[in-house]
Design an enzyme around this catalytic site. Sequence first.
Site, PDB file in Angstrom:
ATOM      1  N   HIS A  18     130.263 -48.042 -20.560  1.00  0.00           N
ATOM      2  CA  HIS A  18     129.449 -47.349 -19.554  1.00  0.00           C
ATOM      3  C   HIS A  18     129.842 -47.782 -18.145  1.00  0.00           C
ATOM      4  CE1 HIS A  18     126.082 -45.605 -22.155  1.00  0.00           C
ATOM      5  NE2 HIS A  18     126.957 -46.139 -22.997  1.00  0.00           N
ATOM      6  N   ASP A 115     121.419 -45.088 -15.748  1.00  0.00           N
ATOM      7  CA  ASP A 115     121.856 -44.902 -17.127  1.00  0.00           C
ATOM      8  C   ASP A 115     120.655 -44.987 -18.066  1.00  0.00           C
ATOM      9  OD1 ASP A 115     123.464 -44.728 -19.388  1.00  0.00           O
ATOM     10  OD2 ASP A 115     124.927 -46.175 -18.686  1.00  0.00           O
ATOM     11  N   GLN A 332     145.777 -48.141 -23.115  1.00  0.00           N
ATOM     12  CA  GLN A 332     145.651 -46.938 -23.935  1.00  0.00           C
ATOM     13  C   GLN A 332     146.217 -45.685 -23.285  1.00  0.00           C
ATOM     14  OE1 GLN A 332     142.485 -46.290 -26.823  1.00  0.00           O
ATOM     15  NE2 GLN A 332     141.722 -44.664 -25.492  1.00  0.00           N
ATOM     16  N   HIS A 347     137.783 -43.394 -32.783  1.00  0.00           N
ATOM     17  CA  HIS A 347     136.364 -43.419 -33.143  1.00  0.00           C
ATOM     18  C   HIS A 347     135.570 -42.342 -32.419  1.00  0.00           C
ATOM     19  CE1 HIS A 347     136.329 -45.216 -29.262  1.00  0.00           C
ATOM     20  NE2 HIS A 347     135.111 -45.685 -29.309  1.00  0.00           N
ATOM     21  N   GLU A 355     141.073 -38.754 -22.659  1.00  0.00           N
ATOM     22  CA  GLU A 355     142.435 -39.283 -22.517  1.00  0.00           C
ATOM     23  C   GLU A 355     143.372 -38.664 -23.544  1.00  0.00           C
ATOM     24  OE1 GLU A 355     140.768 -43.614 -20.943  1.00  0.00           O
ATOM     25  OE2 GLU A 355     141.724 -43.460 -22.899  1.00  0.00           O
ATOM     26  N   GLY A 370     126.130 -43.542 -33.827  1.00  0.00           N
ATOM     27  CA  GLY A 370     125.518 -42.791 -32.734  1.00  0.00           C
ATOM     28  C   GLY A 370     126.050 -41.388 -32.520  1.00  0.00           C
TER      29      GLY A 370
END
Length: 457
Positions: A18, A115, A332, A347, A355, A370
Site C-alpha cells: 500500500h 486508506d 520485477q 498471485h 506491470e 482476499g
Amino acid sequence: MANQALHIAMTPWFALGHLTPFLHVANKLANRGHRVSFFVPKNSSPKVEHLNHHPHLISFILINVPHVDGLPSGSETTHDIPFSLQPLLMKAMDLTEPFIEASLRDLKPHFILFDFQHWMPQLARRLRIKSFHFSIISPASIGYLFSPERKLLDKPVTETELMVPPPSFPPSAIRLQLYAARMLAKIHGEGGSFPQRILTSLSESDAIVFKAFRDIEGPYIDYLEKQFCKPIFLVGPVLPDPPQNSTLEERWVNWLGSFRPKSVIYCSFGSECTLNKDQFQELILGLELTGMPFLAALRPPMGAETVESALPEGFNERVKGRGIVHGGWVQQVVMLNHPSVGCFLSHCGSGSMTEALCSETQLVLLPNFGDLFINSKFLSGDLKVGVEVERGEEDGVFTREGVCKAVKTVMDSDSEIGQTIRSNHNKWTQFLLAPGLEDAYLDEFVRKLRSQLILNN
C-alpha cells in the site's frame, strides 16, 4: 486557482503493498509541482525512500507505531507479522489518530488521501479538509465485496453468499468457487473489523479514488458511483517511474542470457504472500514439470527459515542450470521486460498485474487471499488475458500438474486459448503504453481536486 499548487496528505495502510502505490501517485503529483505530506512508519521509511523521486516536494512524516499487546516488538508493517496478527497492527494504526490529527492541524493540507483509517473522514471534517478514500482494491473487487446492496455486514457472512456478485452487479465472468468464498468469509468473520472499516471509509469519504481507468473497469465504476452516491476519481494505471537502477543484477543478466527469447518462466508472489510447505513444493515442482527454465522469487513457506531448507529432495540437482528458487528481492519491472522472460506466474496483486500487462509476458494466475481471487477472475474471465491455475473446489489445493498445465496453455502460441490470450494481452499493452494516457488521467484528477477546493471554499 487553475495554477495553484496543491498540498495533499497521504496516510497509507501499514503495508509495503500500500505504501508503494501511494508513493507512485505522490511522485506523479509532485512531478506536476504539487506538495505531498506522506505519513509512513518511522523504521519503514528507509524501505521506500528510494521511491521518493521528488524529496523537495514529498515530505515523509514519520509515525512512531504504538505498542499493542500481542504485537511483536518493532513490528510496523504487515511484512513483519503473520496474517493472523494484522488486526493488532490495525489497532496500532488506529492509536496513531491523535498524532495524525495534530500533524494535519500544523500541515493544513487541502486534501487527504487515506486508506484503511475509517476514522479519517470524521477527523478531516473537524479540520475542514476534504478526505478521499484511495482504494488499492480494484473497482470490480470493491463492488463485488463491499457494495451496501449486499448488506452482508448486518449478519454473519456465508460462503454461498460470497460465491456470486450482488444482484445488480454488472454482467461479468466473476463467479467465485467455494474455496475462494470460504477464504473471504473468514476475513469478513474476524469481528467484522476489516470489511466494516472499508465500508465506512467508502461511505463517509468525500470521494473515492481508484488506481484504474474506465476503459477496462467502466461498468464497475458506474455501479459504485450509484451504490455509494458520491464521485469516483481515477488516477489511471499509475505506472511506476523507471527505477533509478534500471539494469538487472549481473547474475540475472548472465543467467537469463543463456536462454532463448520468451522461454523463461518468472514466478513471484509479492512481498507478503506465504504458502504452506506442501503448496510451496507443489508450485516449484510444477515449474520443474514444465521442462522450461524458471526463476521463482518466493518467501520461505510457513515454518521454514529459508527457501533452500524447504526445497524437495533432489530438486536442485534435477533443475540445475535451468531453474532457480530465490528467497530475496528481484527487480520485477526490469525482469518482466527482459527478452528471455515469456511467462509470469503471479498471485494477482494489482500492482503486479499492471506491470505484467505493460510487458509481453504471458500471465498465469494463482491467487491466495482476499480480493486477489476476484482480480484473477476478472483477468481470466472478463479480460481473458491469462489462465488461472486449477484448484480443488472445496479445499483450494492446487497440484504440480495444474501449475504445469496452466503454464503450457499460455505458452502455446498455436492453441486457440493461447492465441486469444496473446491477442487480448497485446491490445491492453498497447492501450496502457499509449502516449499521453496516464498524463490525461492525472491531469483530470488534478482538475477535479481543484474543483473540490473551490466547492470547499
